[in-house]
Scaffold this motif. Structure first.
Motif, short mmCIF file in Angstrom:
data_model
loop_
_atom_site.label_atom_id
_atom_site.label_comp_id
_atom_site.label_asym_id
_atom_site.label_seq_id
_atom_site.Cartn_x
_atom_site.Cartn_y
_atom_site.Cartn_z
N GLU A 175 0.82 -1.22 0.00
CA GLU A 175 0.00 0.00 0.00
C GLU A 175 0.85 1.26 0.00
O GLU A 175 0.46 2.29 -0.55
CB GLU A 175 -0.94 0.01 1.22
CG GLU A 175 -1.99 -1.09 1.22
CD GLU A 175 -2.92 -1.03 0.03
OE1 GLU A 175 -3.34 0.08 -0.36
OE2 GLU A 175 -3.21 -2.11 -0.54
N ASP A 208 4.01 0.14 -4.14
CA ASP A 208 3.45 -0.17 -5.46
C ASP A 208 2.10 0.52 -5.67
O ASP A 208 1.81 1.01 -6.76
CB ASP A 208 3.28 -1.68 -5.63
CG ASP A 208 4.58 -2.43 -5.42
OD1 ASP A 208 5.20 -2.85 -6.40
OD2 ASP A 208 4.99 -2.57 -4.25
N ARG A 209 1.26 0.52 -4.64
CA ARG A 209 -0.06 1.14 -4.78
C ARG A 209 0.06 2.63 -5.06
O ARG A 209 -0.72 3.20 -5.82
CB ARG A 209 -0.90 0.91 -3.52
CG ARG A 209 -2.38 1.21 -3.71
CD ARG A 209 -3.12 0.11 -4.47
NE ARG A 209 -3.17 -1.11 -3.69
CZ ARG A 209 -2.71 -2.29 -4.14
NH1 ARG A 209 -2.17 -2.40 -5.34
NH2 ARG A 209 -2.80 -3.37 -3.39
N TYR A 243 8.91 7.40 -5.70
CA TYR A 243 8.06 6.27 -5.32
C TYR A 243 8.33 5.06 -6.22
O TYR A 243 8.31 3.92 -5.75
CB TYR A 243 6.58 6.67 -5.38
CG TYR A 243 6.13 7.37 -4.12
CD1 TYR A 243 5.57 6.66 -3.07
CD2 TYR A 243 6.29 8.75 -3.97
CE1 TYR A 243 5.17 7.30 -1.89
CE2 TYR A 243 5.90 9.40 -2.81
CZ TYR A 243 5.35 8.66 -1.77
OH TYR A 243 4.97 9.29 -0.61
N LYS A 244 8.58 5.31 -7.50
CA LYS A 244 8.89 4.18 -8.41
C LYS A 244 10.20 3.52 -7.99
O LYS A 244 10.30 2.28 -7.93
CB LYS A 244 8.99 4.70 -9.85
CG LYS A 244 9.36 3.62 -10.89
CD LYS A 244 8.23 2.60 -11.05
CE LYS A 244 8.44 1.69 -12.25
NZ LYS A 244 9.49 0.70 -12.08
N GLY A 280 4.48 7.84 -9.04
CA GLY A 280 5.76 7.21 -9.36
C GLY A 280 6.93 8.18 -9.44
O GLY A 280 8.03 7.86 -8.99
N ARG A 282 9.83 -6.54 -10.02
CA ARG A 282 8.45 -6.93 -9.71
C ARG A 282 8.48 -8.08 -8.71
O ARG A 282 9.24 -9.04 -8.88
CB ARG A 282 7.70 -7.36 -10.97
CG ARG A 282 7.48 -6.22 -11.94
CD ARG A 282 6.49 -6.58 -13.05
NE ARG A 282 6.26 -5.45 -13.94
CZ ARG A 282 5.44 -4.44 -13.69
NH1 ARG A 282 4.76 -4.42 -12.55
NH2 ARG A 282 5.28 -3.46 -14.54
N VAL A 284 2.50 4.06 -6.69
CA VAL A 284 2.90 4.18 -8.10
C VAL A 284 1.66 4.05 -8.98
O VAL A 284 1.47 4.82 -9.93
CB VAL A 284 3.96 3.13 -8.46
CG1 VAL A 284 4.28 3.18 -9.96
CG2 VAL A 284 5.24 3.35 -7.64
N GLU A 285 0.82 3.07 -8.66
CA GLU A 285 -0.42 2.88 -9.43
C GLU A 285 -1.31 4.12 -9.39
O GLU A 285 -2.03 4.42 -10.34
CB GLU A 285 -1.20 1.68 -8.88
CG GLU A 285 -0.56 0.33 -9.14
CD GLU A 285 -1.26 -0.79 -8.38
OE1 GLU A 285 -2.39 -0.58 -7.90
OE2 GLU A 285 -0.66 -1.88 -8.26
N LYS A 286 -1.24 4.84 -8.28
CA LYS A 286 -2.07 6.04 -8.12
C LYS A 286 -1.48 7.26 -8.83
O LYS A 286 -2.06 8.35 -8.78
CB LYS A 286 -2.26 6.36 -6.64
CG LYS A 286 -3.16 5.38 -5.89
CD LYS A 286 -3.26 5.77 -4.41
CE LYS A 286 -4.15 4.81 -3.64
NZ LYS A 286 -4.22 5.14 -2.20
N GLY A 287 -0.31 7.09 -9.46
CA GLY A 287 0.27 8.19 -10.23
C GLY A 287 1.38 8.96 -9.54
O GLY A 287 1.80 10.01 -10.02
#
Length: 544
Positions: free
Chosen positions: A46, A49-50, A71-72, A57, A191, A52-55
């Protein structure tokens, strides 16, 4: 109590922590309304990776040791380490992993990586000695330790005699990635299929020495780590992605882990970490990175106030959070006068994970701890747990979405009474509902934000041949709130002079964490005692 009895699914292969939770009937009542998480939740995912998914990164996540990491980069770095922990070192979900480091991005990465791998993390202070580490290792049956290579000596000494700790892996706390764990991780994929931990799986053990010197381990679930961000940090601090967090508390303390890692990472903000968070270093980093949120003790804020008089520009700070010791009204008032912004005093506990009563930006008062954070309720009770009238000093009782669960410890019944957490603090509540600190219920010494158990210091002093008897108390101190004061009866023939004081102080620093050493040593011919021979520390306090 229904929330207590229905633990969600677990991914732990090593079931030690769930097996050693207190019996359900000894839990505090948990008030989880508004904190709804899915059955499966991994706090490490959370916060990386989460995000990064939220933008987020490309947003800066961590600053420290001359580098900034996005964050990335953090998500990739933690995934590589998680691969190494699982594939090269055999870490299984539920295994306890100890981390020993000062505050730096590498420590945060190790914590998040171990959490992704489903481990239960135990963060420890860099100042702890082998004997103190051994108590933690034995209590939590820790098998793996990750240690900054600059701090290996005490960790290796601890492992050498340990029945549990078999693997000590060095990581590079600087920005060079030049250590065993870093080299193992660099060859791994970015990953990682994180372990599908349950929201009610233990993710973190926070150790607190209490006053007995025998450490207690407080148990915190994956959901708890997010609750403190989604509660206090969202409601009281109003964190945004533009915020930059700084502070002095060690990440090994849950106060520091929340304020300098969980809170910024949950909202896409940045954390600037300092290995030596002295007030001058804090002032420098606030100016350099235009920090907006600071967590430290009143002692440091006093130094900051002086620095402002000498030209330091701390105008970027929008939130000055004070905890760790009571905030004196003059410090609050001077801060408000100089910055135009309130200082947010609050109280938390390792057992509760973070702050549960706090002042707010639009509702703050000097010499006042504030009101309960959303989701929590508090009251003042007597020794039997009965609520006391407003204005009377009693024991602080609190309940909410987090609460005390000690790892296999009979002291659970002392902290939890009829569903309420009894924090060990004496408070009073005024007619308007605000809470005010009065004193500690026990003899814990709180010095410059550090909790110091007197018996730890006494044991260290008594190990020196020059000491016949001793008693340690907290003495009032204008700068630090309290200092450790030792009253010592010397062995025959030892001179009560400055050289002896220094010898004993150096001995304590070498035996236990150096911050615990007695800053004042007073020699006496005899200690006050009861007829049964028990030392009367209250009489020493009255005289100090």
């Amino acid at each position: 109590m229904t929330a207590v009895l229905k633990l969600g699914p677990s991914a732990h292969v090593d079931t030690f922590t769930r097996d050693n939770l207190p019996p359900a009937e000894l839990w505090p009542e948990l008030k989880l309304e508004g904190f709804d998480y899915p059955d499966y939740l991994n706090a490490g995912v959370e916060l990386t990776d989460r995000m990064v998914e939220k933008g987020f990164g490309d947003h800066v996540a961590l600053i420290g040791n001359g580098r900034q990491r996005t964050y990335k980069e953090l998500a990739d770095w933690t995934s590589r380490i998680a691969h190494a922990l699982v594939e090269d070192y055999g870490v299984k979900p539920g295994n306890r992993v100890l981390i020993r480091s000062a505050n730096n991005p590498a420590m945060v990465a190790c914590w998040l990586a171990a959490t992704k791998a489903g481990a239960v993390v135990v963060n420890t202070m860099p100042m702890l000695r082998a004997g103190e580490l051994a108590k933690i290792v034995n209590k939590a049956e820790i098998t793996v330790a990750l240690c900054d290579t600059r701090l290996m000596d005490e960790m290796v000494a601890c492992a050498k005699d340990s029945a549990y700790l078999k693997t000590v892996i060095g990581f590079d706390g600087t920005a060079n990635h030049d250590a065993e764990l870093d080299r193992a991780a660099l060859g791994k994929p970015v990953r990682f299929e994180a372990v599908k931990t349950g929201r009610d799986d233990v993710a973190l053990l926070g150790f607190t020495s209490g006053t007995t010197g025998d450490p207690k381990a407080t148990m915190h679930f994956h959901r708890d780590i997010l609750i403190i961000a989604d509660g206090y940090a969202r409601e009281v601090l109003g964190v945004t992605p533009e915020d930059v967090f700084v502070g002095s508390p060690p990440l090994a303390f849950t106060f520091g882990l929340g304020g300098l890692a969980v809170f910024p990472l949950r909202f896409g903000a940045a954390a600037a970490l300092l290995e030596t968070a002295s007030p001058p270093n804090l002032i420098e980093i606030i100016q350099k990175y235009r920090a907006t949120v600071c967590f430290t003790a009143p002692t440091a804020y006093r130094v900051m106030l002086k620095a402002m008089d000498e030209g330091a520009d701390l105008s970027s700070l929008r939130a000055a959070v004070s905890a760790g010791e009571t905030l004196p009204a003059p410090v609050y008032e001077e801060w408000k006068a100089k910055t135009g912004k309130p200082m947010l005093d609050g109280i938390g506990a390792t057992e509760m994970l973070h702050i549960f009563i706090s002042n707010r930006f639009g509702d703050s008062h000097p010499a006042c701890t504030g009101r309960p954070v959303t989701g929590y309720e508090a009251r003042i009770v007597d020794d039997l747990g009965r609520e006391m009238p407003r204005g009377e000093v009693g024991r602080l009782a609190v309940r909410g979405p987090t609460g005390c669960r000690y790892l296999s410890d009979s002291r659970q019944t002392g902290y939890v009474h009829e569903g309420w957490n009894i924090t060990g603090d004496a408070f009073w509540q005024d007619e308007q509902g605000y809470f005010h600190f009065a004193a500690r219920n026990d003899d814990m010494i709180i010095s410059a934000g550090y909790n110091i158990a007197g018996p730890d210091v006494e044991a260290a002093l008594l190990a020196h041949p020059d000491v016949l008897e001793c008693a340690v108390i907290g003495a009032p101190d204008e700068e630090r709130g309290q200092i450790v004061e030792a009253h010592v009866v010397l062995s025959a023939g030892v001179e009560p002079d400055a050289a002896t004081i220094k010898r004993l102080q150096d001995h304590v620093k070498a035996t236990i964490a150096p911050y615990k050493y007695p800053r004042r040593i007073l020699f006496t011919d005899a200690l006050p005692k009861t007829q049964t021979g028990k030392i009367q520390r209250f009489r020493l306090k009255e005289a100090s």
